[in-house]
Design a protein around this motif. Structure first.
Motif: not given
Length: 194
Positions: A15-19, A21-30, A75-84
């Motif tokens: 999650g922190e790595i995604s943040t 890279f500027g990914l606000a949304e954690f989308n498992p299908s991306s 799975p549905q996307p979520t905020s990267t902050k939720n994932f972190v």
């Protein structure tokens, strides 16, 4: 969380790595997240052959048509902050507010560490229905029992607890027996609270 995939994901700071890279949304299908998951699934001790089981635990009561329907929508996307925040909770083993880092925590909370959520603040008269499963790898039984310990002084009649030994996480949502075992009981619970 007892699923090996979930634990390694949390401990890998994905999650922190995604943040970063500027990914606000954690989308498992991306593509970026899919590549992360593929790399994690290649780790020793991680078996992603049955991805749903790798994430949720061994579900007892699913059939092919419900799994196909589920995987078309989840799975549905979520905020990267939720994932972190989920990763922080797994790593710390505590239910705390979001950890922004020492300096930002000081500004945000007035203390260096984020405060723990005080589960004792849940109103004793608030109607609660808690249903959990013995095979659930996301909402592990030990964690639910810790929550129940915090609720031990809840008003009688306002807390209903259901334990379904054979259920894992997805069984509660799309299990072939979920309607009879869980959904009908939830409806009855709410009717009794009127």
């Amino acid at each position: 969380m007892t699923t090996a995939l979930g634990v390694i994901t949390a401990r890998s700071f994905i999650g922190e790595i995604s943040t970063m890279f500027g990914l606000a949304e954690f989308n498992p299908s991306s593509e970026p997240v899919s590549n992360f998951v593929k790399a994690l699934c290649a780790q020793p001790g991680i078996n992603c052959f049955d991805f749903l089981t790798a994430v949720t635990g061994k579900n007892c009561c699913l059939n092919a048509s419900t799994i196909d329907f589920f995987l078309k929508n989840e799975p549905q996307p979520t905020s990267t902050k939720n994932f972190v925040h989920l990763g922080q909770t797994v790593r710390d083993g505590m239910i705390r507010k979001f950890d922004y880092g020492t300096n930002k925590n000081l500004a945000h909370y007035g203390e260096a560490k984020p405060p723990e959520y005080n589960l004792g603040n849940i109103p004793r008269e608030l109607p609660l229905f808690i249903s959990y499963g013995g095979q659930d790898a996301l909402s592990d039984s030990k964690d639910v029992e810790t929550l129940l310990d915090h609720l031990k002084f809840h008003d009688v009649g306002k807390l209903h607890v259901q334990y379904v030994k054979e259920f894992a996480h997805a069984d509660f949502i799309i299990g072939t027996t979920a309607k009879d075992i869980v959904f009908n009981k939830i409806v009855t619970f709410f009717k009794n609270q009127q």
